[in-house]
Write a protein that holds these residues in place. Sequence first.
Motif, mmCIF file in Angstrom:
data_model
loop_
_atom_site.group_PDB
_atom_site.id
_atom_site.type_symbol
_atom_site.label_atom_id
_atom_site.label_comp_id
_atom_site.label_asym_id
_atom_site.label_seq_id
_atom_site.Cartn_x
_atom_site.Cartn_y
_atom_site.Cartn_z
ATOM 1 N N ASN A 72 0.823 -1.212 0.000
ATOM 2 C CA ASN A 72 0.000 0.000 0.000
ATOM 3 C C ASN A 72 0.857 1.262 0.000
ATOM 4 O O ASN A 72 0.507 2.269 -0.630
ATOM 5 C CB ASN A 72 -0.944 -0.003 1.207
ATOM 6 C CG ASN A 72 -2.060 -1.021 1.064
ATOM 7 O OD1 ASN A 72 -2.373 -1.457 -0.049
ATOM 8 N ND2 ASN A 72 -2.662 -1.403 2.175
ATOM 9 N N ARG A 73 1.988 1.216 0.699
ATOM 10 C CA ARG A 73 2.915 2.352 0.666
ATOM 11 C C ARG A 73 3.439 2.556 -0.752
ATOM 12 O O ARG A 73 3.593 3.690 -1.215
ATOM 13 C CB ARG A 73 4.060 2.100 1.648
ATOM 14 C CG ARG A 73 3.655 2.313 3.107
ATOM 15 C CD ARG A 73 4.692 1.790 4.080
ATOM 16 N NE ARG A 73 4.403 2.215 5.458
ATOM 17 C CZ ARG A 73 4.916 1.673 6.544
ATOM 18 N NH1 ARG A 73 5.776 0.661 6.430
ATOM 19 N NH2 ARG A 73 4.602 2.132 7.742
ATOM 20 N N GLU A 76 0.800 4.291 -2.871
ATOM 21 C CA GLU A 76 0.733 5.725 -2.583
ATOM 22 C C GLU A 76 1.863 6.491 -3.263
ATOM 23 O O GLU A 76 1.693 7.640 -3.691
ATOM 24 C CB GLU A 76 0.789 5.951 -1.072
ATOM 25 C CG GLU A 76 -0.454 5.473 -0.329
ATOM 26 C CD GLU A 76 -0.287 5.530 1.190
ATOM 27 O OE1 GLU A 76 0.765 6.048 1.642
ATOM 28 O OE2 GLU A 76 -1.183 5.062 1.898
ATOM 29 N N LEU A 77 3.019 5.850 -3.395
ATOM 30 C CA LEU A 77 4.186 6.503 -3.999
ATOM 31 C C LEU A 77 4.212 6.390 -5.517
ATOM 32 O O LEU A 77 4.901 7.162 -6.190
ATOM 33 C CB LEU A 77 5.468 5.878 -3.433
ATOM 34 C CG LEU A 77 5.744 6.115 -1.936
ATOM 35 C CD1 LEU A 77 6.765 5.096 -1.417
ATOM 36 C CD2 LEU A 77 6.246 7.534 -1.710
ATOM 37 N N ARG A 159 -4.096 1.882 -12.726
ATOM 38 C CA ARG A 159 -4.030 2.709 -11.517
ATOM 39 C C ARG A 159 -5.421 3.193 -11.098
ATOM 40 O O ARG A 159 -5.760 3.184 -9.900
ATOM 41 C CB ARG A 159 -3.115 3.906 -11.770
ATOM 42 C CG ARG A 159 -2.948 4.827 -10.574
ATOM 43 C CD ARG A 159 -2.265 6.132 -10.964
ATOM 44 N NE ARG A 159 -2.033 6.945 -9.789
ATOM 45 C CZ ARG A 159 -0.937 6.881 -9.043
ATOM 46 N NH1 ARG A 159 0.019 6.031 -9.359
ATOM 47 N NH2 ARG A 159 -0.789 7.654 -7.996
ATOM 48 N N THR A 163 -7.197 2.624 -7.492
ATOM 49 C CA THR A 163 -7.607 3.775 -6.690
ATOM 50 C C THR A 163 -9.076 3.653 -6.298
ATOM 51 O O THR A 163 -9.463 3.974 -5.162
ATOM 52 C CB THR A 163 -7.400 5.087 -7.483
ATOM 53 O OG1 THR A 163 -6.009 5.207 -7.806
ATOM 54 C CG2 THR A 163 -7.827 6.294 -6.663
#
Length: 330
Positions: A72-73, A76-77, A159, A163
């Motif tokens: 998940n990190r 986000e990046l 993506r 999202t």
Amino acid sequence: MPLVSVVIPVFNGEKTIQETIESVLNQTITDFELLVINDGSQDRTLEIVECISDSRIQIFSYPNAGQSTSRNRGIELAKGDYISFIDADDLWTPDKLEAQLNALQANPKAGVAYSWTDWIDESSQLLGKGSYNTEQGEVFAKLLLNDFVANGSNVLIRRDALTEVGGFDPSVTPAEDWDLWLRLAIRYEFVAVQSPQILYRISPNSASFNVWKMEASSLQVINKAFAVAPQSLQYLKPQCLGNRYKYLTFKAIEGYPERSKGIAAIRFLCNAIKNDPSLLRAKVIWKVLFRIAAITLLTPKLAQAVINKFKTLSNTKTLLGYMKLNTAQG
């Protein structure tokens, strides 16, 4: 901005991380970023990654939080229009990203592309054929019955789709992959690349597979999925549970004998039969019962000796062949 973002979560992966990264850097497409999420590694992982010279690699280090949080990190990046994940001990064939990207671009309704999987050992030698499925289009019903994607190193996801549905749910580990695929499948089509492009590493530590945790998380995922599934698919729930308990039975009795797992296998098998009574008529049931008896009644050493002596009688792999995958009602 890169077209594709590749996320590698890694915790103490010094033995395999370099080979995994090289398999990504060797892709036939080059327009990607590689995000290495170092999940609090205590070995030489960080040192090894920092020595690989490629401008596409970005390293981010955090305190240990688990694979789902690390992925998940990475999400986000990520800056790419498409996102893919690969575990720190798996490999890709060089054409993996290109083939999946082409498949998604040729199928605008698809949010996810997946490929076939082969198994490799600790030395990266081929062990055999893994998951070869061809399901595509609207696959939600099929995915309820079987996680044919097979592993988290497989998919390429738009993506926008990721999202919309959100990332991995750490509360359903270790079934978080299946949970995400289901959340994607209820909204988006899948497309299959019919070529083995994921090399999934099987390690001796697979014997430490936590069947109790997998049962609990699987039931959570199943309940979540059927809570949002249309009424027309609710009839599949017993079939879904029966298949999962067949899988859990198999996982509980494979590998080195552990009495606690043998006892768990009895309960798993009962639940499998409860949801699929036809299993009682299957020849493999006697092999499963033989193996369970050996594991629960004998010492681990003696149980292993018996299993080795009667290999044909104790071969329970065909149990997985009794999964009910037909979604037709009646």
